[in-house]
Design a protein around this motif. Structure first.
Motif, PDB file in Angstrom:
ATOM      1  N   GLY A  38       0.832  -1.195   0.000  1.00  0.00           N
ATOM      2  CA  GLY A  38       0.000   0.000   0.000  1.00  0.00           C
ATOM      3  C   GLY A  38       0.865   1.243   0.000  1.00  0.00           C
ATOM      4  N   ILE A  39       0.629   2.136  -0.943  1.00  0.00           N
ATOM      5  CA  ILE A  39       1.314   3.432  -0.960  1.00  0.00           C
ATOM      6  C   ILE A  39       0.372   4.460  -0.356  1.00  0.00           C
ATOM      7  N   LYS A  40       0.716   4.944   0.841  1.00  0.00           N
ATOM      8  CA  LYS A  40      -0.077   5.970   1.508  1.00  0.00           C
ATOM      9  C   LYS A  40       0.420   7.330   1.013  1.00  0.00           C
ATOM     10  N   ALA A  41      -0.318   7.888   0.040  1.00  0.00           N
ATOM     11  CA  ALA A  41       0.065   9.157  -0.560  1.00  0.00           C
ATOM     12  C   ALA A  41      -0.515  10.318   0.234  1.00  0.00           C
ATOM     13  N   ASN A  42      -0.174  11.531  -0.165  1.00  0.00           N
ATOM     14  CA  ASN A  42      -0.854  12.726   0.346  1.00  0.00           C
ATOM     15  C   ASN A  42      -1.835  13.176  -0.728  1.00  0.00           C
ATOM     16  N   LEU A  43      -3.123  12.919  -0.499  1.00  0.00           N
ATOM     17  CA  LEU A  43      -4.197  13.300  -1.415  1.00  0.00           C
ATOM     18  C   LEU A  43      -5.232  14.080  -0.624  1.00  0.00           C
ATOM     19  N   VAL A  44      -4.789  15.132   0.029  1.00  0.00           N
ATOM     20  CA  VAL A  44      -5.629  15.857   0.983  1.00  0.00           C
ATOM     21  C   VAL A  44      -6.815  16.545   0.335  1.00  0.00           C
ATOM     22  N   ALA A  45      -6.666  16.923  -0.944  1.00  0.00           N
ATOM     23  CA  ALA A  45      -7.730  17.695  -1.590  1.00  0.00           C
ATOM     24  C   ALA A  45      -7.640  17.519  -3.097  1.00  0.00           C
TER      25      ALA A  45
END
Length: 382
Positions: free
Chosen positions: A42-49
């Motif tokens: 699993g790649i936990k990205a930063n997709l905040v918005a």
């Protein structure tokens, strides 16, 4: 504590250049030593918005695609996910995937997470977060790689590897956690607890283009030309902070890491692989927030008086720019303390109720909410 931090120069989001630089960074820290054929990573990205790649709000799709290819070449399957700051639903997250350009990542072979379940964690050894809800897709992963975006942050000073793990909390529950932990030091400890619970095997940072100023969603893109890798998120964050002119006293998560002895005594003890100083910026626009230093002594009457004086003198707070505000009321909707009311189509903040979590600043779609620093604080940091 002694894990090295690799810093590799990468000047642009050109696919082959990114892939080569990313592989170099990962190999320098032996970052693929956990991999076995058939693993689901699993790649936990930063997709905040939902924001276009060039805005520097989210982890860039080119670096996510490059990592996907590197993992698949070594026999892994890949799923990419995160929880933004709004509803934890398929419709909203698929909207984020589309706007953030993640079709590039899907074409590289990754699955974009479609599991929007929630789970309850019990973590009795935690300092703060002894129980918390998290995004259920992480349970399907044999290993987690944390791929953050380097950004300034209104409440925490720096949004990077450690802060990125707050994205494991489902969407609209995030303001609840801000309300539960209004003290920045407690909030930082909560985030470190989450990291200790999930234990990502590798931490990567997209700093090719970082975000300065009104981060983490409404700042300005700023080329930094850096990809970073480490098995230790706290050391990675310390190096990242130094790259943009911050240090431990400016970042509550680094202060929490120091309290837990997750950091060495001096920066000189950090093993950095790569010429990081050539990438260092001296004029990066950061949000130094002194609020985290104001909670150290509240047990005595004198401590409480001192805290009040320091808060008035040094404390940062959100403030609306009426020229940019469109009266959408998103700030009032997201405020966990219910400190914002709309009057004549403009937000008004009740300063006695405001907990200075900066959710309003983070999720304002027009950047009309900004971090206001007291005059004395600005003079101290000149």
């Amino acid at each position: 504590m002694n894990e090295p931090v690799a810093v590799v120069r990468c000047d642009e989001y050109e696919k082959e250049s990114v892939k080569a630089a990313l592989l170099t960074a990962i190999e320098r820290v032996n970052g693929f030593d956990f991999l076995r054929p058939g693993m689901r990573v699993g790649i936990k990205a930063n997709l905040v918005a939902p924001a276009k790649p060039e805005s520097a709000v989210a982890t860039h799709p080119t670096v996510l695609a490059a990592l996907t290819e590197l993992l698949m070449e070594r026999g892994a399957s890949v799923v990419v996910g995160d929880s933004g700051g709004r509803p934890w639903t398929a419709s909203y997250m698929n909207h984020i995937y589309a706007v953030c350009g993640l079709e590039t990542v899907a074409k590289a072979g990754a699955a974009l997470n479609q599991d929007f379940s929630e789970k309850e964690a019990s973590f009795l050894s935690a300092v703060q977060a002894k129980s918390f809800r998290y995004t259920g897709w992480l349970d399907s992963c044999d290993a987690i790689i944390n791929f953050s975006k380097l950004k300034s942050h209104g409440m925490m000073g720096l949004s990077n590897a450690v802060k990125n793990l707050f994205g494991t909390i489902p969407g609209i529950l995030k303001p609840e956690y801000h309300y539960r932990y209004p003290n920045p030091n407690d909030f930082a400890d909560m985030i470190l607890d989450i990291g200790d619970y999930f234990k990502p095997v590798l931490h990567l940072c997209d700093g090719i283009v970082a975000m300065e100023g009104n981060g983490p969603t409404q700042g300005s893109p700023r080329p930094l030309h850096a990809l970073l890798a480490s098995k230790n998120p706290h050391l990675l964050d310390w190096v990242s902070a130094r790259l943009i002119g911050l240090d431990i006293e400016d970042v509550p998560t680094l202060q929490a890491a120091r309290r837990r002895a997750y950091l060495p005594e001096s920066f000189e003890q950090v093993t950095i692989l790569g010429d990081w100083e050539s990438l260092r910026l001296t004029d990066f626009q950061v949000l130094k927030n002194h609020n985290s230093t104001l909670f150290s002594d509240t047990a005595t009457a004198w401590g409480r008086i001192k805290r009040g004086v320091l808060t008035a003198a040094l404390g940062s707070r959100p403030q609306v720019d009426p020229r940019s505000c469109i009266g959408c009321a998103k700030c009032a909707e997201v405020c966990p303390a219910k400190a914002i009311t709309m009057q004549k189509k403009l937000p008004v903040i009740d300063r006695k109720t405001c907990i200075k979590c900066f959710c309003c600043q983070e999720f304002c779609p027009k950047g009309a909410m900004r971090v206001h620093r007291a005059v004395i604080a600005r003079l101290i940091n000149r």
